[in-house]
Enzyme design. Sequence first.
Site, mmCIF file in Angstrom:
data_model
loop_
_atom_site.group_PDB
_atom_site.id
_atom_site.type_symbol
_atom_site.label_atom_id
_atom_site.label_comp_id
_atom_site.label_asym_id
_atom_site.label_seq_id
_atom_site.Cartn_x
_atom_site.Cartn_y
_atom_site.Cartn_z
ATOM 1 N N SER A 55 7.875 23.069 -3.006
ATOM 2 C CA SER A 55 7.096 23.443 -2.624
ATOM 3 C C SER A 55 6.650 24.130 -1.326
ATOM 4 O O SER A 55 7.535 25.225 -1.773
ATOM 5 C CB SER A 55 6.767 22.326 -1.600
ATOM 6 O OG SER A 55 7.189 20.445 -1.178
HETATM 7 N N1 SAH Z 1 10.459 18.932 -0.396
HETATM 8 C C1 SAH Z 1 10.376 19.410 -2.025
HETATM 9 C C2 SAH Z 1 9.914 18.561 -2.762
HETATM 10 C C3 SAH Z 1 9.479 18.398 -4.117
HETATM 11 S S1 SAH Z 1 8.661 17.487 -5.177
HETATM 12 C C4 SAH Z 1 11.013 20.679 -2.298
HETATM 13 O O1 SAH Z 1 10.788 21.585 -1.485
HETATM 14 O O2 SAH Z 1 12.001 21.342 -3.367
HETATM 15 C C5 SAH Z 1 8.986 15.731 -4.675
HETATM 16 C C6 SAH Z 1 9.754 15.255 -5.184
HETATM 17 O O3 SAH Z 1 9.678 13.950 -5.143
HETATM 18 C C7 SAH Z 1 10.560 15.382 -6.273
HETATM 19 O O4 SAH Z 1 11.166 16.066 -6.368
HETATM 20 C C8 SAH Z 1 10.520 13.783 -7.163
HETATM 21 O O5 SAH Z 1 11.510 13.050 -8.263
HETATM 22 C C9 SAH Z 1 10.968 13.269 -5.896
HETATM 23 N N2 SAH Z 1 10.139 11.785 -5.550
HETATM 24 C C10 SAH Z 1 8.867 11.158 -6.154
HETATM 25 N N3 SAH Z 1 8.655 10.040 -5.845
HETATM 26 C C11 SAH Z 1 9.619 9.743 -5.721
HETATM 27 C C12 SAH Z 1 10.494 8.188 -5.004
HETATM 28 N N4 SAH Z 1 9.383 6.578 -5.251
HETATM 29 N N5 SAH Z 1 11.256 7.886 -4.025
HETATM 30 C C13 SAH Z 1 12.151 9.544 -4.083
HETATM 31 N N6 SAH Z 1 11.523 10.529 -4.200
HETATM 32 C C14 SAH Z 1 10.577 10.648 -5.272
#
Ligand code: SAH
Length: 205
Positions: A55
């Site tokens: 993010s």
């Molecule tokens: N806060 C993280 C954001 C990652 S993007 C960072 O800054 O790195 C969002 C993440 O949510 C991704 O890694 C994706 O794989 C995960 N995601 C998507 N759907 C999901 C679900 N149903 N349960 C858990 N994680 C999920």
Amino acid sequence: MSAELAAFLRDQGIRDERVLLAMAQLPRTAFVPEHLRDDADADRPLPIGHGQTISQPFVVAFMTERLRLAGGERVLEVGTGSGYQTAILALLAKEVFSIEVVPELSERARAVLLGRLGLGNVRLRIGDGTLGWPEEAPFDRIVVTAAAPEVPPALLDQLAAGGRMILPVGAAPDGQVLRLVDRGRDGATLQTDLLGVRFVPLTHG
Ligand code: SAH
């Protein structure tokens, strides 16, 4: 370098000193792929593989500030991703429970958070975060870092009285809002839309 990021975030309106300090302390470089290290302090999302992104720092700071962490909270995070937001939460709360649906991302985050950074108050799980973590519920705070069409009912159920949840809500990739859900001591919830955002969608594990 991260001190510059904190100064930038302050300029952008982030006021919580604990959040600014945590963001200044924690190098984002630890969470981005090697070839993108030079861009780690830029205020934008970066690819972390598997079609996912780390993010944007402003969004991490904004969401964390709105959680109003005092230090004693148990926090549920959905979407561990790189683990960057997880680490910020771990510096500001008592315990962080974070769920990620892509096993490789969870394992990589584990190596950084528990290995390299030695954060003892982080627990990670692989699975569908829309179902929450019932064995550890209720949570004082919940943060979701991927967009859902609506607030997932299981997460609402797992939010403690007096708790708060922040999450992007909306179906269109560029039509989401960041929503704050406040649960009163009586259990009633109040929902407030804060800001337009763009997150990857939540998938179902
Ligand atoms: N806060 C993280 C954001 C990652 S993007 C960072 O800054 O790195 C969002 C993440 O949510 C991704 O890694 C994706 O794989 C995960 N995601 C998507 N759907 C999901 C679900 N149903 N349960 C858990 N994680 C999920």
